[in-house]
Scaffold this motif. Sequence first.
Motif, PDB file in Angstrom:
ATOM      1  N   THR A 161       0.837  -1.208   0.000  1.00  0.00           N
ATOM      2  CA  THR A 161       0.000   0.000   0.000  1.00  0.00           C
ATOM      3  C   THR A 161       0.865   1.249   0.000  1.00  0.00           C
ATOM      4  OG1 THR A 161      -1.786  -1.135   1.185  1.00  0.00           O
ATOM      5  CG2 THR A 161      -1.781   1.273   1.258  1.00  0.00           C
ATOM      6  N   ASN A 163      -8.400   8.667   5.129  1.00  0.00           N
ATOM      7  CA  ASN A 163      -9.740   8.483   5.661  1.00  0.00           C
ATOM      8  C   ASN A 163     -10.431   9.831   5.857  1.00  0.00           C
ATOM      9  OD1 ASN A 163     -10.724   5.867   6.045  1.00  0.00           O
ATOM     10  ND2 ASN A 163     -11.063   6.223   8.231  1.00  0.00           N
ATOM     11  N   ARG A 213      -7.661  -0.471   8.511  1.00  0.00           N
ATOM     12  CA  ARG A 213      -8.282  -1.338   7.497  1.00  0.00           C
ATOM     13  C   ARG A 213      -9.755  -0.992   7.359  1.00  0.00           C
ATOM     14  NH1 ARG A 213     -10.552  -6.730   7.278  1.00  0.00           N
ATOM     15  NH2 ARG A 213      -9.832  -7.898   5.447  1.00  0.00           N
ATOM     16  N   GLN A 214     -10.189  -0.829   6.123  1.00  0.00           N
ATOM     17  CA  GLN A 214     -11.565  -0.446   5.842  1.00  0.00           C
ATOM     18  C   GLN A 214     -12.439  -1.671   5.539  1.00  0.00           C
ATOM     19  OE1 GLN A 214     -12.177   2.981   6.259  1.00  0.00           O
ATOM     20  NE2 GLN A 214     -10.063   2.738   6.963  1.00  0.00           N
ATOM     21  N   ALA A 215     -13.735  -1.448   5.490  1.00  0.00           N
ATOM     22  CA  ALA A 215     -14.679  -2.539   5.222  1.00  0.00           C
ATOM     23  C   ALA A 215     -14.434  -3.176   3.860  1.00  0.00           C
ATOM     24  CB  ALA A 215     -16.111  -2.019   5.319  1.00  0.00           C
ATOM     25  N   ASP A 216     -13.880  -2.387   2.908  1.00  0.00           N
ATOM     26  CA  ASP A 216     -13.588  -2.937   1.574  1.00  0.00           C
ATOM     27  C   ASP A 216     -12.195  -3.559   1.493  1.00  0.00           C
ATOM     28  OD1 ASP A 216     -11.951  -0.742   1.657  1.00  0.00           O
ATOM     29  OD2 ASP A 216     -12.861   0.297  -0.044  1.00  0.00           O
ATOM     30  N   HIS A 217     -11.548  -3.700   2.665  1.00  0.00           N
ATOM     31  CA  HIS A 217     -10.232  -4.339   2.811  1.00  0.00           C
ATOM     32  C   HIS A 217      -9.067  -3.443   2.377  1.00  0.00           C
ATOM     33  CE1 HIS A 217     -12.390  -7.957   3.758  1.00  0.00           C
ATOM     34  NE2 HIS A 217     -12.942  -8.014   2.554  1.00  0.00           N
ATOM     35  N   ASN A 218      -9.368  -2.225   1.956  1.00  0.00           N
ATOM     36  CA  ASN A 218      -8.286  -1.271   1.682  1.00  0.00           C
ATOM     37  C   ASN A 218      -7.774  -0.683   2.989  1.00  0.00           C
ATOM     38  OD1 ASN A 218      -8.194  -1.418  -1.161  1.00  0.00           O
ATOM     39  ND2 ASN A 218      -9.997  -0.097  -1.333  1.00  0.00           N
ATOM     40  N   TRP A 219      -6.545  -0.168   2.930  1.00  0.00           N
ATOM     41  CA  TRP A 219      -5.938   0.460   4.101  1.00  0.00           C
ATOM     42  C   TRP A 219      -5.825   1.961   3.857  1.00  0.00           C
ATOM     43  CZ3 TRP A 219      -4.519  -1.953   8.654  1.00  0.00           C
ATOM     44  CH2 TRP A 219      -4.602  -3.356   8.665  1.00  0.00           C
ATOM     45  N   ASN A 220      -6.497   2.741   4.717  1.00  0.00           N
ATOM     46  CA  ASN A 220      -6.466   4.196   4.599  1.00  0.00           C
ATOM     47  C   ASN A 220      -5.702   4.827   5.751  1.00  0.00           C
ATOM     48  OD1 ASN A 220      -8.018   4.067   2.310  1.00  0.00           O
ATOM     49  ND2 ASN A 220      -9.891   4.863   3.250  1.00  0.00           N
TER      50      ASN A 220
END
Length: 285
Positions: A174, A195, A267-274
Motif C-alpha cells: 500500500t 480516511n 483497514r476499511q470494510a472494503d479491505h483497503n488500508w487508509n
Amino acid sequence: MMNKFLYTIVAASITIGAYAQKSDGTTKSLLKAEKEFAEILAKNGAKVAFTTYSADNGLVFRPNPVNAKTYYATQGDTKDLSWTPAYARVSKSGDWGFTTGPYIYKGTETAYGEYFSLWKVNDGKWQLVLDLGTEHNKPLNKPTNEFIEPKEFYKPKFLNDKQREAGANIIATTEKTLNATLKSYGISAFAGFVNPDVRVLFPGYEPILGKDKALAFFNSMISKVALKTTKIDKADGGDFAYSYGVAAVDYKADLRESFNYVFVYERQADHNWNLISIVFTPADR
C-alpha cells in the motif's frame, strides 16, 4: 554519569512501583498508562519516565529516531514537559494503540506543539514504542477529546512471525503504491489514501483534522512528496498498522525539505488500508 542515572532510577523505584501501566485491552487502560507516564515525568524527570515506560526497542525522534533508553541515559533531565491526550485508539487485539494531543515545554522559553505516541503491550503492560512531536505557536483552538474504544476483541491464537511478516507486506505494498502515485501525480494523490477522519500533524501548524482540510492544506503549499520507508508493523487484530521513514517534501515555493514521518493506517470494510494519522517532523540530514 551512568552510575548517577542508575541511582536515580533505583531511588525512584518505590514511587514507580505504585504505577502498573497494565493493559486490559481498552483505550481507557492506555490513557491511564499515558497519565501515569506524565505524572512520573513531572515528579522524577524525563530520564526515569522514559526509561520506565519505553520498550527496549522503543524509539524517540530527537529529531531523528534513536533508542529511547539510550538517548535519555545521556541527556540532561527535565520536569518541564507536560502533555494531554486529545485522541486515542486501540486495536481490537488490545495490544497496540496510539495517543496524540497538545504538549507544553516550559524551558527558557515556553514551547507548544502536538505529540504522537504509539504503544504496544508486553507482559501485560503498555510500553512506549514511538514518540515524536511537532512544534507550533501557542494554540488558538481548544482540542476536542475523542477516545475510541475497540468495537470488539479479536486476536488470533496461533499467529506466528511469518504470518505477521505477510501482514506487514500488505501495508508495504500500500505504501509503495502511495509513493508511486505521489511521484506521478503530486500531492493530490493523498486523496485516494486518506480516511475522512484523518489527522495531520505538521510543524508550525495546529492539528489539521479531516480529509477536506488535510487535502486543502497539502495542496496549498506542497507539490510532491517522496517516501523512503524504514519500518512497518501491523497490529495482531488486523485493523491498524503503522509505518515510519523519511519523506522528501517539495514545496511549491521551489524548496525541498526532509522530514521523518509516521503514518497510521486503518483497514476499511472494503479491505483497503487508509491513513488515519499523518505525522511529519523535521529530519536532521
